[in-house]
Design an enzyme around this catalytic site. Structure first.
Site, PDB file in Angstrom:
ATOM      1  N   HIS A  54       0.635  -1.333   0.018  1.00 33.95           N
ATOM      2  CA  HIS A  54       0.085  -0.064   0.122  1.00 33.95           C
ATOM      3  C   HIS A  54       0.905   1.176   0.009  1.00 33.95           C
ATOM      4  O   HIS A  54       1.784   1.400   0.485  1.00 33.95           O
ATOM      5  CB  HIS A  54      -0.977  -0.096   1.194  1.00 33.95           C
ATOM      6  CG  HIS A  54      -2.288   0.903   0.928  1.00 33.95           C
ATOM      7  ND1 HIS A  54      -2.098   2.126   1.126  1.00 33.95           N
ATOM      8  CD2 HIS A  54      -3.319   0.661   0.464  1.00 33.95           C
ATOM      9  CE1 HIS A  54      -3.227   2.915   0.916  1.00 33.95           C
ATOM     10  NE2 HIS A  54      -4.170   1.917   0.744  1.00 33.95           N
TER      11      HIS A  54
ATOM     12  N   ASP B 275      -7.981  -5.475  -0.094  1.00 30.72           N
ATOM     13  CA  ASP B 275      -8.334  -6.561  -1.078  1.00 30.72           C
ATOM     14  C   ASP B 275      -8.177  -7.964  -0.913  1.00 30.72           C
ATOM     15  O   ASP B 275      -8.592  -8.596  -1.632  1.00 30.72           O
ATOM     16  CB  ASP B 275      -7.797  -5.812  -2.424  1.00 30.72           C
ATOM     17  CG  ASP B 275      -8.555  -4.671  -2.860  1.00 30.72           C
ATOM     18  OD1 ASP B 275      -9.824  -4.636  -2.912  1.00 30.72           O
ATOM     19  OD2 ASP B 275      -7.834  -3.934  -3.518  1.00 30.72           O
TER      20      ASP B 275
HETATM   21  N1  CMC Z   1       4.147  -7.644  -4.777  1.00 31.89           N
HETATM   22  C1  CMC Z   1       5.522  -7.699  -4.974  1.00 31.89           C
HETATM   23  N2  CMC Z   1       6.243  -6.556  -4.811  1.00 31.89           N
HETATM   24  C2  CMC Z   1       5.613  -5.257  -4.406  1.00 31.89           C
HETATM   25  C3  CMC Z   1       4.041  -5.444  -4.320  1.00 31.89           C
HETATM   26  C4  CMC Z   1       3.615  -6.639  -4.318  1.00 31.89           C
HETATM   27  N3  CMC Z   1       2.304  -6.572  -4.363  1.00 31.89           N
HETATM   28  N4  CMC Z   1       3.771  -3.902  -3.763  1.00 31.89           N
HETATM   29  C5  CMC Z   1       4.851  -3.220  -3.935  1.00 31.89           C
HETATM   30  N5  CMC Z   1       5.978  -3.980  -4.287  1.00 31.89           N
HETATM   31  C6  CMC Z   1       7.419  -3.528  -4.312  1.00 31.89           C
HETATM   32  C7  CMC Z   1       7.694  -2.805  -5.597  1.00 31.89           C
HETATM   33  O1  CMC Z   1       8.163  -3.683  -6.571  1.00 31.89           O
HETATM   34  C8  CMC Z   1       8.773  -1.921  -5.101  1.00 31.89           C
HETATM   35  O2  CMC Z   1       9.804  -2.359  -5.186  1.00 31.89           O
HETATM   36  P1  CMC Z   1      11.149  -1.748  -5.385  1.00 31.89           P
HETATM   37  O3  CMC Z   1      11.428  -0.673  -4.175  1.00 31.89           O
HETATM   38  O4  CMC Z   1      12.369  -2.711  -5.462  1.00 31.89           O
HETATM   39  O5  CMC Z   1      11.205  -1.267  -6.602  1.00 31.89           O
HETATM   40  C9  CMC Z   1       8.220  -1.718  -3.393  1.00 31.89           C
HETATM   41  O6  CMC Z   1       7.740  -2.923  -3.118  1.00 31.89           O
HETATM   42  C10 CMC Z   1       7.510  -0.375  -3.484  1.00 31.89           C
HETATM   43  O7  CMC Z   1       6.221  -0.407  -4.155  1.00 31.89           O
HETATM   44  P2  CMC Z   1       5.760   0.577  -5.122  1.00 31.89           P
HETATM   45  O8  CMC Z   1       5.062  -0.071  -6.080  1.00 31.89           O
HETATM   46  O9  CMC Z   1       6.593   1.598  -5.357  1.00 31.89           O
HETATM   47  O10 CMC Z   1       4.561   1.261  -4.067  1.00 31.89           O
HETATM   48  P3  CMC Z   1       3.360   2.214  -4.463  1.00 31.89           P
HETATM   49  O11 CMC Z   1       3.291   2.858  -3.419  1.00 31.89           O
HETATM   50  O12 CMC Z   1       3.860   2.829  -5.951  1.00 31.89           O
HETATM   51  O13 CMC Z   1       2.349   1.095  -4.985  1.00 31.89           O
HETATM   52  C11 CMC Z   1       0.586  -0.474  -4.776  1.00 31.89           C
HETATM   53  C12 CMC Z   1       1.435   0.695  -3.796  1.00 31.89           C
HETATM   54  C13 CMC Z   1      -0.486  -0.892  -3.802  1.00 31.89           C
HETATM   55  C14 CMC Z   1      -0.085  -0.087  -6.112  1.00 31.89           C
HETATM   56  C15 CMC Z   1       1.460  -1.703  -4.926  1.00 31.89           C
HETATM   57  O14 CMC Z   1       1.949  -2.351  -3.632  1.00 31.89           O
HETATM   58  C16 CMC Z   1       0.733  -2.905  -5.741  1.00 31.89           C
HETATM   59  O15 CMC Z   1       0.995  -3.078  -6.858  1.00 31.89           O
HETATM   60  N6  CMC Z   1       0.134  -3.850  -4.987  1.00 31.89           N
HETATM   61  C17 CMC Z   1      -0.511  -4.974  -5.566  1.00 31.89           C
HETATM   62  C18 CMC Z   1      -1.926  -4.395  -6.118  1.00 31.89           C
HETATM   63  C19 CMC Z   1      -3.035  -4.295  -4.898  1.00 31.89           C
HETATM   64  O16 CMC Z   1      -2.967  -4.881  -4.022  1.00 31.89           O
HETATM   65  N7  CMC Z   1      -3.488  -3.265  -4.998  1.00 31.89           N
HETATM   66  C20 CMC Z   1      -4.738  -2.761  -3.815  1.00 31.89           C
HETATM   67  C21 CMC Z   1      -4.162  -1.529  -2.977  1.00 31.89           C
HETATM   68  S1  CMC Z   1      -5.171  -1.498  -1.757  1.00 31.89           S
HETATM   69  C22 CMC Z   1      -6.651  -0.823  -2.238  1.00 31.89           C
HETATM   70  C23 CMC Z   1      -6.951   0.503  -2.846  1.00 31.89           C
HETATM   71  O17 CMC Z   1      -7.006   1.394  -1.890  1.00 31.89           O
HETATM   72  O18 CMC Z   1      -6.741   0.659  -3.900  1.00 31.89           O
END
Ligand code: CMC
Length: 426
Positions: A299, A356
């Site tokens: 998140h 989720d």
């Molecule tokens: N599986 C594997 N790696 C992950 C995941 C995951 N679910 N989520 C984040 N990471 C890694 C990401 O690759 C990054 O790694 P690095 O620092 O090595 O590049 C690090 O963790 C930080 O993540 P980010 O993508 O930069 O974080 P963000 O804040 O931009 O994205 C997120 C947040 C929710 C989009 C992301 O965690 C994600 O894609 N999760 C899976 C989809 C999901 O469950 N979404 C629902 C969110 S909650 C409901 C809502 O309110 O929408």
């Protein structure tokens, strides 16, 4: 008023500092460009406050979520979804008389215009219900043009969205639409329109009704996320309520946002059907080039736990027990969670189950099909989007949203004449 000093190319600029009611600090950079010519750069808006809002407070480090000051745990335990709708939109919990009046209006406006039923015929049976929901919500503006009575349009939207959602499901299974009934509550009516058939009524059990209220309450608002900011962005141009919310529905659909709940269940099913271990999926999620993420994990704001996920994990256990059901996907989800939570990759990045991760298990137990999960999220988020839209419209600081960019393309160049181009190729 405190200030922050920015040192840029040898010159100092004083910028006002704003403090939120929970002590968060923000540097007000609205005058920065005029004073210095510089803009701030923040792709993904991770550090950008786009508005001041009195609706929802989140402390991501402590796992706190409050609507209008009330902790989510209390609201989840003690309120109905309709009460929470009122709270978000009006700023206070309703008195008994206010609740009766609000409920009565929601009941009165739950039918959609008969002509709108024809729209459903145009969609293929395989249409994703989110496509139908967003199109239908935008279409409401054709029936209820900006009449100036935005309070009535808010009621219409809240009430009709559940009818549209249930009709989109009926369309996908080829069953006749079931009309809302005035003797049922908001949540009972939704389940009735989803699962009754002309030959047979559907009576929602108290356990399922409570679970539905809980799910909708937990999704009801989440401050400036992708879909809510979209609603504000679109609304800031003066677009009407229905158009703004329809845009929010589209933003929610993506798998990184509300679409994740559908993808979580599909992932859990894939784990079971593939015969691979949950650990293999965790390993794959760690490989950046795999293009695979652990859905329902991570998140932008929560860095210790998502309080909504904590409530839902417990509720999934309780609801399945009270319905006398066992879902093997819940076992897989628990196993997957345990592996990820002890894995250094997930620990270092502070990746925890989000809302989720467990919601789909509950929706399944209630009989909601997987492709309707994101629609359920949208129904829950509706009062939050509406409250945020209303706050934005009433805020005299609102300007049309219009970010800047750092241009990274070609510097000026001219179109070559044909002779020049030919000369270059010789
Ligand atoms: N599986 C594997 N790696 C992950 C995941 C995951 N679910 N989520 C984040 N990471 C890694 C990401 O690759 C990054 O790694 P690095 O620092 O090595 O590049 C690090 O963790 C930080 O993540 P980010 O993508 O930069 O974080 P963000 O804040 O931009 O994205 C997120 C947040 C929710 C989009 C992301 O965690 C994600 O894609 N999760 C899976 C989809 C999901 O469950 N979404 C629902 C969110 S909650 C409901 C809502 O309110 O929408």
């Amino acid at each position: 008023m405190s200030t922050a000093t920015l040192l840029l190319k040898g010159r100092e600029y004083e910028l006002p500092v704003i403090e939120g009611s929970e002590g968060e600090t923000a540097i007000d950079i609205t005058s920065l460009r005029a004073k210095s010519g510089a803009i701030t750069f923040d792709p993904g808006y991770a550090n950008t406050g786009s508005c001041a809002s009195a609706i929802t407070f989140i402390d991501g480090e402590k796992g706190i979520l409050r609507y209008r000051g009330y902790p989510i745990e209390e609201l989840a335990r003690q309120c109905t979804f309709v009460e929470v709708c009122y709270l978000l939109i009006h700023g206070h919990l309703p008195s008994p008389a206010e609740l009766i009046a609000f409920d009565a209006k929601l009941t009165r406006h739950s039918l959609i215009h008969e002509d709108m039923k024809k729209f459903f015929e145009g969609f293929p049976p395989s249409a994703h219900p989110m496509a139908i929901l967003s199109a239908m919500v935008a279409s409401l503006s054709a029936y209820y043009p900006n009449s100036g009575d935005s309070e009535l349009n808010i009621i219409r939207l809240l009430s009709k969205a559940k009818t549209i959602a249930a009709f989109s499901y009926k369309k996908s299974v080829g069953q006749p639409f079931i009309y809302p009934r005035n003797d049922l509550t908001y949540t009972q009516n939704f389940m009735h329109m989803m699962f009754a058939v002309p030959a047979e009524d559907y009576v929602v059990s108290p356990a399922v009704d409570r679970a539905l209220n809980l799910l909708l309450i937990l999704h009801a608002d989440h401050e400036q996320n992708c879909s809510t900011s979209t609603v504000r962005m679109v609304g800031s141009s003066g677009a009407n309520l229905f158009a703004s919310i329809s845009a929010g529905i589209c933003a929610l659909w993506g798998p990184l946002h509300g679409g994740a709940n559908q993808h979580v269940i599909e992932m859990l099913q894939q784990i079971r059907e593939s015969g691979q271990s949950p650990r293999a999926f965790v390993e794959r999620a760690k490989q950046k080039d795999s293009g695979f993420k652990l859905m329902g994990f991570g998140h932008r704001v929560y860095k210790n736990f998502d309080p909504r996920a904590t409530i839902l994990k417990k509720a999934a256990d309780e609801v399945l027990a009270s319905l006398g059901m066992r879902d093997p996907l819940l076992d897989t989800a628990i196993e997957l969670e345990q592996i990820a939570l002890t894995d250094p990759y997930f620990i270092e990045r502070k990746l925890y189950p989000n809302v989720d991760f467990y919601s789909g298990i509950l929706y399944r137990a209630m009989g909601i099909p997987t492709n309707m999960f994101t629609v359920m999220f949208a129904l829950g988020r509706l009062p939050g989007w509406i409250a945020q839209w209303k706050e934005m419209v009433g805020d005299d600081k609102t300007r049309i949203n219009r970010p800047r960019q750092v241009y990274a393309g070609n510097t000026v160049r001219n179109i070559e004449t044909l002779e020049e181009a030919l000369a270059m190729t010789v």
